[in-house]
Design an enzyme around this catalytic site. Structure first.
Site, short mmCIF file in Angstrom:
data_model
loop_
_atom_site.label_atom_id
_atom_site.label_comp_id
_atom_site.label_asym_id
_atom_site.label_seq_id
_atom_site.Cartn_x
_atom_site.Cartn_y
_atom_site.Cartn_z
N ASN A 1 0.80 -1.22 0.00
CA ASN A 1 0.00 0.00 0.00
C ASN A 1 0.84 1.28 0.00
OD1 ASN A 1 0.75 -0.73 2.71
ND2 ASN A 1 -0.73 0.73 3.50
N THR B 1 8.46 -2.13 5.10
CA THR B 1 8.47 -3.48 5.66
C THR B 1 8.14 -4.52 4.59
OG1 THR B 1 7.64 -4.89 7.42
CG2 THR B 1 6.04 -3.40 6.41
N ILE C 1 7.17 -7.50 5.62
CA ILE C 1 6.18 -8.36 6.27
C ILE C 1 5.22 -7.44 7.04
CG2 ILE C 1 5.80 -10.25 7.90
CD1 ILE C 1 8.95 -10.82 7.27
N HIS D 1 12.28 5.50 4.69
CA HIS D 1 11.60 4.30 5.17
C HIS D 1 10.57 4.80 6.18
CE1 HIS D 1 10.74 0.51 7.10
NE2 HIS D 1 11.64 -0.13 6.35
N CYS D 2 9.33 4.34 6.06
CA CYS D 2 8.29 4.91 6.94
C CYS D 2 8.29 4.31 8.35
CB CYS D 2 6.92 4.83 6.28
SG CYS D 2 6.29 3.18 6.07
#
EC number: 2.1.3.3
Length: 155
Positions: free
Chosen positions: A20, A85, A87, A123-124
């Site tokens: 997403n 991520t 995962i 990277h969030c």
């Protein structure tokens, strides 16, 4: 935008899962004048409907779109290297399969050698070491903590 002074003309390299977060990048990048280079393992590509919209937007706004399985090809001359991520919540039972599929997708200084000379990393969060190594994550090129602070203001 805060770091580069503008977004138009930047090249974003997404290396990782077609999730997403990537799909948000896909629906907005061309409209903001950004080129998008995406590397995902086979079977982990973004939603085909989103891909078709992104292709249409790239044509309309005159930006470039690349979809590949090769992380170094995606990183080639990119200003921003991004991952997330591998995962997500609800995918924990797929961890072993996903880690195997994503071998070679970790963002490292070797990945960055393909990038533009002014590259940065996003990277969030939270990040796992298999997604990006410590050398990149804690480098002066990493904007993850500024990104996290900026997210705070949108909440």
């Amino acid at each position: 935008q805060e770091h580069y002074g503008g977004l138009k003309g930047l090249t974003i390299a997404w290396i990782g899962d077609g999730n997403n977060v990537l799909q948000s990048f896909m629906t907005s990048a061309a409209k903001l004048g950004m080129h998008l280079r995406i590397a995902t393992p086979r079977g982990f590509e973004p939603d085909l409907r989103i891909t078709k919209i992104t292709e249409q937007n790239s044509k309309e706004y005159g930006t470039k779109l690349l979809l590949t399985t090769d992380p170094l090809e995606a990183a080639d001359n990119a200003n921003v290297l991004v991952t997330d991520t591998w995962i997500s919540m609800g995918q924990e039972e797929e961890k072993k399969e996903r880690l195997k599929a994503f071998q070679g997708y970790q963002i490292t200084m070797q990945t960055a050698k393909s990038a533009a000379s002014n590259w940065t990393f996003l990277h969030c969060l939270p990040r796992k070491p298999e997604e990006v190594d410590d050398e990149v994550f804690y480098s002066p090129r990493s904007l993850v903590f500024q990104e996290a602070e900026n997210r705070k203001w949108t909440i």
